[in-house]
Design a protein around this motif. Structure first.
Motif, PDB file in Angstrom:
ATOM      1  N   PRO A 130       0.842  -1.216   0.000  1.00  0.00           N
ATOM      2  CA  PRO A 130       0.000   0.000   0.000  1.00  0.00           C
ATOM      3  C   PRO A 130       0.874   1.262   0.000  1.00  0.00           C
ATOM      4  O   PRO A 130       1.240   1.775   1.053  1.00  0.00           O
ATOM      5  CB  PRO A 130      -0.798  -0.135   1.290  1.00  0.00           C
ATOM      6  N   LEU A 131       1.201   1.749  -1.174  1.00  0.00           N
ATOM      7  CA  LEU A 131       2.140   2.864  -1.284  1.00  0.00           C
ATOM      8  C   LEU A 131       1.619   4.142  -0.655  1.00  0.00           C
ATOM      9  O   LEU A 131       2.407   5.029  -0.312  1.00  0.00           O
ATOM     10  CB  LEU A 131       2.466   3.112  -2.766  1.00  0.00           C
ATOM     11  N   GLN A 132       0.313   4.272  -0.477  1.00  0.00           N
ATOM     12  CA  GLN A 132      -0.232   5.473   0.163  1.00  0.00           C
ATOM     13  C   GLN A 132       0.153   5.550   1.640  1.00  0.00           C
ATOM     14  O   GLN A 132       0.061   6.619   2.256  1.00  0.00           O
ATOM     15  CB  GLN A 132      -1.757   5.523   0.021  1.00  0.00           C
ATOM     16  N   ASP A 133       0.605   4.425   2.204  1.00  0.00           N
ATOM     17  CA  ASP A 133       0.995   4.394   3.620  1.00  0.00           C
ATOM     18  C   ASP A 133       2.507   4.342   3.812  1.00  0.00           C
ATOM     19  O   ASP A 133       2.978   4.058   4.914  1.00  0.00           O
ATOM     20  CB  ASP A 133       0.370   3.167   4.305  1.00  0.00           C
ATOM     21  N   ARG A 134       3.268   4.644   2.794  1.00  0.00           N
ATOM     22  CA  ARG A 134       4.717   4.470   2.867  1.00  0.00           C
ATOM     23  C   ARG A 134       5.375   5.480   3.800  1.00  0.00           C
ATOM     24  O   ARG A 134       4.959   6.626   3.911  1.00  0.00           O
ATOM     25  CB  ARG A 134       5.344   4.578   1.473  1.00  0.00           C
ATOM     26  N   LEU A 135       6.399   4.997   4.531  1.00  0.00           N
ATOM     27  CA  LEU A 135       7.261   5.814   5.382  1.00  0.00           C
ATOM     28  C   LEU A 135       6.495   6.588   6.452  1.00  0.00           C
ATOM     29  O   LEU A 135       6.819   7.731   6.769  1.00  0.00           O
ATOM     30  CB  LEU A 135       8.083   6.785   4.520  1.00  0.00           C
ATOM     31  N   LEU A 136       5.488   5.943   7.028  1.00  0.00           N
ATOM     32  CA  LEU A 136       4.759   6.572   8.134  1.00  0.00           C
ATOM     33  C   LEU A 136       5.522   6.327   9.443  1.00  0.00           C
ATOM     34  O   LEU A 136       6.047   5.243   9.680  1.00  0.00           O
ATOM     35  CB  LEU A 136       3.349   6.003   8.245  1.00  0.00           C
ATOM     36  N   ALA A 137       5.570   7.338  10.289  1.00  0.00           N
ATOM     37  CA  ALA A 137       6.283   7.245  11.560  1.00  0.00           C
ATOM     38  C   ALA A 137       5.505   6.354  12.535  1.00  0.00           C
ATOM     39  O   ALA A 137       4.296   6.132  12.367  1.00  0.00           O
ATOM     40  CB  ALA A 137       6.478   8.631  12.151  1.00  0.00           C
ATOM     41  N   PRO A 138       6.168   5.835  13.559  1.00  0.00           N
ATOM     42  CA  PRO A 138       5.467   5.026  14.566  1.00  0.00           C
ATOM     43  C   PRO A 138       4.319   5.796  15.202  1.00  0.00           C
ATOM     44  O   PRO A 138       4.457   6.957  15.574  1.00  0.00           O
ATOM     45  CB  PRO A 138       6.565   4.721  15.592  1.00  0.00           C
ATOM     46  N   GLY A 139       3.156   5.129  15.298  1.00  0.00           N
ATOM     47  CA  GLY A 139       1.969   5.742  15.884  1.00  0.00           C
ATOM     48  C   GLY A 139       1.084   6.445  14.893  1.00  0.00           C
ATOM     49  O   GLY A 139       0.002   6.922  15.273  1.00  0.00           O
ATOM     50  N   ALA A 140       1.468   6.514  13.614  1.00  0.00           N
ATOM     51  CA  ALA A 140       0.653   7.195  12.613  1.00  0.00           C
ATOM     52  C   ALA A 140      -0.487   6.291  12.163  1.00  0.00           C
ATOM     53  O   ALA A 140      -0.432   5.069  12.303  1.00  0.00           O
ATOM     54  CB  ALA A 140       1.511   7.603  11.421  1.00  0.00           C
ATOM     55  N   ARG A 141      -1.518   6.904  11.609  1.00  0.00           N
ATOM     56  CA  ARG A 141      -2.677   6.156  11.094  1.00  0.00           C
ATOM     57  C   ARG A 141      -2.493   5.891   9.605  1.00  0.00           C
ATOM     58  O   ARG A 141      -2.088   6.773   8.857  1.00  0.00           O
ATOM     59  CB  ARG A 141      -3.976   6.923  11.323  1.00  0.00           C
ATOM     60  N   ILE A 142      -2.810   4.683   9.212  1.00  0.00           N
ATOM     61  CA  ILE A 142      -2.740   4.328   7.803  1.00  0.00           C
ATOM     62  C   ILE A 142      -4.067   4.638   7.128  1.00  0.00           C
ATOM     63  O   ILE A 142      -5.017   5.108   7.771  1.00  0.00           O
ATOM     64  CB  ILE A 142      -2.375   2.850   7.640  1.00  0.00           C
ATOM     65  N   ALA A 143      -4.172   4.421   5.821  1.00  0.00           N
ATOM     66  CA  ALA A 143      -5.358   4.794   5.055  1.00  0.00           C
ATOM     67  C   ALA A 143      -6.605   4.074   5.536  1.00  0.00           C
ATOM     68  O   ALA A 143      -7.717   4.624   5.460  1.00  0.00           O
ATOM     69  CB  ALA A 143      -5.132   4.513   3.572  1.00  0.00           C
ATOM     70  N   SER A 144      -6.461   2.860   6.060  1.00  0.00           N
ATOM     71  CA  SER A 144      -7.619   2.106   6.529  1.00  0.00           C
ATOM     72  C   SER A 144      -8.130   2.575   7.888  1.00  0.00           C
ATOM     73  O   SER A 144      -9.162   2.104   8.350  1.00  0.00           O
ATOM     74  CB  SER A 144      -7.273   0.617   6.602  1.00  0.00           C
ATOM     75  N   GLY A 145      -7.415   3.488   8.527  1.00  0.00           N
ATOM     76  CA  GLY A 145      -7.820   3.999   9.832  1.00  0.00           C
ATOM     77  C   GLY A 145      -7.138   3.334  11.005  1.00  0.00           C
ATOM     78  O   GLY A 145      -7.238   3.804  12.141  1.00  0.00           O
ATOM     79  N   GLU A 146      -6.414   2.230  10.764  1.00  0.00           N
ATOM     80  CA  GLU A 146      -5.687   1.556  11.836  1.00  0.00           C
ATOM     81  C   GLU A 146      -4.395   2.297  12.155  1.00  0.00           C
ATOM     82  O   GLU A 146      -3.927   3.137  11.377  1.00  0.00           O
ATOM     83  CB  GLU A 146      -5.382   0.114  11.426  1.00  0.00           C
ATOM     84  N   ILE A 147      -3.830   1.984  13.313  1.00  0.00           N
ATOM     85  CA  ILE A 147      -2.608   2.652  13.758  1.00  0.00           C
ATOM     86  C   ILE A 147      -1.411   1.753  13.461  1.00  0.00           C
ATOM     87  O   ILE A 147      -1.405   0.570  13.807  1.00  0.00           O
ATOM     88  CB  ILE A 147      -2.663   2.967  15.267  1.00  0.00           C
ATOM     89  N   ALA A 148      -0.403   2.340  12.818  1.00  0.00           N
ATOM     90  CA  ALA A 148       0.860   1.638  12.589  1.00  0.00           C
ATOM     91  C   ALA A 148       1.756   1.913  13.784  1.00  0.00           C
ATOM     92  O   ALA A 148       2.470   2.911  13.830  1.00  0.00           O
ATOM     93  CB  ALA A 148       1.509   2.110  11.292  1.00  0.00           C
ATOM     94  N   TRP A 149       1.696   1.037  14.775  1.00  0.00           N
ATOM     95  CA  TRP A 149       2.355   1.307  16.053  1.00  0.00           C
ATOM     96  C   TRP A 149       3.860   1.473  15.906  1.00  0.00           C
ATOM     97  O   TRP A 149       4.470   2.258  16.638  1.00  0.00           O
ATOM     98  CB  TRP A 149       2.049   0.174  17.035  1.00  0.00           C
ATOM     99  N   LEU A 150       4.467   0.764  14.992  1.00  0.00           N
ATOM    100  CA  LEU A 150       5.916   0.872  14.782  1.00  0.00           C
ATOM    101  C   LEU A 150       6.259   1.457  13.422  1.00  0.00           C
ATOM    102  O   LEU A 150       7.401   1.369  12.969  1.00  0.00           O
ATOM    103  CB  LEU A 150       6.585  -0.501  14.937  1.00  0.00           C
ATOM    104  N   GLY A 151       5.272   2.092  12.776  1.00  0.00           N
ATOM    105  CA  GLY A 151       5.517   2.734  11.498  1.00  0.00           C
ATOM    106  C   GLY A 151       5.431   1.781  10.318  1.00  0.00           C
ATOM    107  O   GLY A 151       5.092   0.600  10.468  1.00  0.00           O
ATOM    108  N   THR A 152       5.736   2.295   9.134  1.00  0.00           N
ATOM    109  CA  THR A 152       5.702   1.506   7.899  1.00  0.00           C
ATOM    110  C   THR A 152       7.013   1.699   7.144  1.00  0.00           C
ATOM    111  O   THR A 152       7.783   2.621   7.416  1.00  0.00           O
ATOM    112  CB  THR A 152       4.525   1.919   7.006  1.00  0.00           C
ATOM    113  N   ASP A 153       7.248   0.816   6.173  1.00  0.00           N
ATOM    114  CA  ASP A 153       8.484   0.911   5.399  1.00  0.00           C
ATOM    115  C   ASP A 153       8.242   1.672   4.100  1.00  0.00           C
ATOM    116  O   ASP A 153       7.190   2.307   3.918  1.00  0.00           O
ATOM    117  CB  ASP A 153       9.044  -0.482   5.131  1.00  0.00           C
ATOM    118  N   ALA A 154       9.181   1.611   3.178  1.00  0.00           N
ATOM    119  CA  ALA A 154       9.106   2.383   1.939  1.00  0.00           C
ATOM    120  C   ALA A 154       8.010   1.891   1.007  1.00  0.00           C
ATOM    121  O   ALA A 154       7.639   2.602   0.060  1.00  0.00           O
ATOM    122  CB  ALA A 154      10.452   2.336   1.217  1.00  0.00           C
ATOM    123  N   LEU A 155       7.484   0.695   1.256  1.00  0.00           N
ATOM    124  CA  LEU A 155       6.391   0.166   0.436  1.00  0.00           C
ATOM    125  C   LEU A 155       5.067   0.164   1.185  1.00  0.00           C
ATOM    126  O   LEU A 155       4.095  -0.426   0.708  1.00  0.00           O
ATOM    127  CB  LEU A 155       6.723  -1.260  -0.024  1.00  0.00           C
TER     128      LEU A 155
END
Length: 292
Positions: free
Chosen positions: A52-77
């Motif tokens: 899901p490229l729309q969620d790339r490089l999100l910092a820990p604790g950020a919300r992704i497009a689906s509304g869930e929380i990426a507690w440890l962040g996301t990678d480049a993809l």
């Protein structure tokens, strides 16, 4: 019994308990990793192929497009780092256990037979061990993993090729010290078959040293698997590995440090605690071995 006599005993028991707390830490940490590897994938749904490229490089604790929380962040993809750590734990523990099991079975068998039989058989097996030890273990693993297609069995094979040597050397030493013992001589005089002597009178004494060695070898195997995956010659891209995750984030260390740092911390904690546990077991069974 008077209260004055009970208090010193309670104080001594409390001191022993507090001294034993640090020794229990590795057991707790390793148990948590095992629970994460077994139960984590049942709770966290993760597809390593989905990007899901729309969620790339999100910092820990950020919300992704689906509304869930990426507690440890996301990678480049856009893939979740927490899920990669959880699934990577399952991969590392599976490969570590499989490799140690194969290496211990081969090494213990060769070591016991070589140490008990001695003679030409022992000389031949000793030369084979010397030849394999002449090659750096990680280099030999890289060659084997690079020749065949990337898969879990290939990684286990590549890491087992030299891992059995340590088990063979330890069990050979135990067998050499036991073959002249009184109970072994008595079994030979009574006509007990050689196979039964090795299984009943020699092999049981190798359990302690082998268990202690297995913990140390397990840590080395997990680290070697991460190294192979970091180089891109270990597991396929559909498998999740801490080494792959760390490699994927190396070019984003300044802007997205969490991609490589957090899996690296997870790997380091596991290796350190397994090493401490291995040292404890080595000290315990080393003392017992000296009293054989």
């Amino acid at each position: 019994m008077s209260g004055a006599a009970v208090l010193p005993r309670r104080a001594a028991a409390a001191r022993r308990w507090h001294r034993g707390v640090p020794a229990r830490v590795p057991y707790v940490v390793i148990a948590l990793y095992a629970l994460m590897a077994v139960l984590g994938p049942l709770v966290i749904d993760y597809d390593p192929v989905h990007t899901p490229l729309q969620d790339r490089l999100l910092a820990p604790g950020a919300r992704i497009a689906s509304g869930e929380i990426a507690w440890l962040g996301t990678d480049a993809l856009g893939r979740d780092i927490l899920a990669q750590i959880v699934y990577g734990a399952r991969t590392s523990l599976t490969i570590g256990l499989a490799t140690v099991l194969v290496a211990s079975l081969v090494g213990v068998t060769i070591g016991v037979v070589s140490g008990y039989a001695r003679g030409r058989l022992d000389a031949v097996l000793a030369r084979i061990i010397d030849i394999l030890q002449a090659f750096p273990a990680i280099l030999l693993a890289i060659v084997i993993a690079g020749v065949f297609a990337r898969s879990v069995p290939v990684v286990v094979l590549a890491l087992s090729v030299t891992a059995w040597i340590s088990f063979a050397r330890v069990t050979r030493g135990v067998a050499l010290s036991l073959r002249e013992r009184a109970w072994v001589d008595a079994a030979r005089v009574m006509g007990v078959p050689v196979r039964s002597i090795m299984v009943r009178h020699v092999l049981p004494f190798t359990v302690g040293p082998v268990v202690a060695l297995a913990t140390l070898e397990f840590a080395l195997v997990v680290l070697a698997e991460a190294g192979l995956s970091f180089l891109g010659i270990g597991l396929p891209s559909t498998a999740v590995s801490w080494g792959q995750t760390i490699a994927n984030g190396q070019q984003y260390l300044e802007t997205a440090w969490w991609i490589s740092t957090l899996p690296g911390i997870a790997l380091s904690l596991l290796i350190i605690n397994i090493g401490i546990l291995g040292d404890q077991l080595t000290a315990r069974y080393g003392q017992r071995r000296g009293r054989i």
